[in-house]
Design an enzyme around this catalytic site. Structure first.
Site, mmCIF file in Angstrom:
data_model
loop_
_atom_site.group_PDB
_atom_site.id
_atom_site.type_symbol
_atom_site.label_atom_id
_atom_site.label_comp_id
_atom_site.label_asym_id
_atom_site.label_seq_id
_atom_site.Cartn_x
_atom_site.Cartn_y
_atom_site.Cartn_z
ATOM 1 N N GLU A 78 -6.091 -45.050 15.964
ATOM 2 C CA GLU A 78 -5.548 -46.403 16.056
ATOM 3 C C GLU A 78 -6.578 -47.384 16.610
ATOM 4 O O GLU A 78 -6.606 -48.551 16.211
ATOM 5 C CB GLU A 78 -4.270 -46.419 16.898
ATOM 6 C CG GLU A 78 -3.130 -45.593 16.321
ATOM 7 C CD GLU A 78 -2.785 -45.930 14.889
ATOM 8 O OE1 GLU A 78 -2.871 -47.113 14.501
ATOM 9 O OE2 GLU A 78 -2.424 -45.007 14.133
ATOM 10 N N HIS A 81 -8.690 -48.705 13.798
ATOM 11 C CA HIS A 81 -8.045 -49.847 13.147
ATOM 12 C C HIS A 81 -8.240 -51.112 13.985
ATOM 13 O O HIS A 81 -8.602 -52.168 13.463
ATOM 14 C CB HIS A 81 -6.536 -49.604 12.988
ATOM 15 C CG HIS A 81 -6.162 -48.576 11.982
ATOM 16 N ND1 HIS A 81 -6.482 -48.666 10.651
ATOM 17 C CD2 HIS A 81 -5.456 -47.423 12.111
ATOM 18 C CE1 HIS A 81 -5.994 -47.619 10.005
ATOM 19 N NE2 HIS A 81 -5.376 -46.852 10.871
#
Length: 160
Positions: A78, A81
């Site tokens: 994550e 991202h």
């Protein structure tokens, strides 16, 4: 708090925030300046990065079922991202920038299954040729016939 010394006890939101900030500095050399939190409504995904708010939510089942190592892999995923999006680089799964950064940091590409998926099958037997047919969905036997010999189908019970 060191990444390696963290116990597998269920984390509080504050501990999760500290973990994400520490991993961000250690593996990406950049600070994480937004919010990290657990979201019990996530079902099949390990975590989710929000493009608008830049917050990241994590599925607590990752920690409960698979432990700290798997959670750290999801945090790295994550954060890939997060940092790529803020740098206006390719942050999607299909982008080369994302794949390369994920490989460099050792993040996990996929999370291990979080739910037990039990598939039940319906079994049918052709009355002419005796062939067995297995389907996930029920078949209307008055409408469908055997694909091999066009014979009539009858539902039978069989455990998989």
């Amino acid at each position: 708090m060191s990444v390696s010394s963290v116990s597998v006890d269920l984390y509080s939101e504050k501990q999760l925030q500290q973990l994400v900030e520490e991993i961000s500095l250690r593996f990406f050399d950049k600070p994480f300046r937004h919010r990290a939190f657990f979201n019990r409504r996530l079902r099949t995904t390990g975590g989710r990065y929000h493009l608008q708010s830049h917050d990241i939510d994590f599925n607590p089942k990752v920690l409960e079922k698979h432990g700290m190592e798997e959670l750290i892999g999801v945090v790295k995923h994550e954060l890939c991202h997060y940092h790529l999006h803020l740098e206006k680089r390719g942050y999607q799964h299909k982008d080369r920038d994302f794949k390369e950064l994920l490989k460099q940091t050792g993040g996990s590409r996929y999370v291990q299954p979080l739910t037990e998926r039990k598939v039940s099958y319906h079994y049918y037997q052709c009355q002419d040729c005796g062939g067995m047919i297995r389907r996930q969905r029920r078949v209307n036997v008055s409408r469908y016939v055997c694909g091999s010999c066009r014979g009539r189908l009858v539902q039978v019970t069989k455990n998989d």
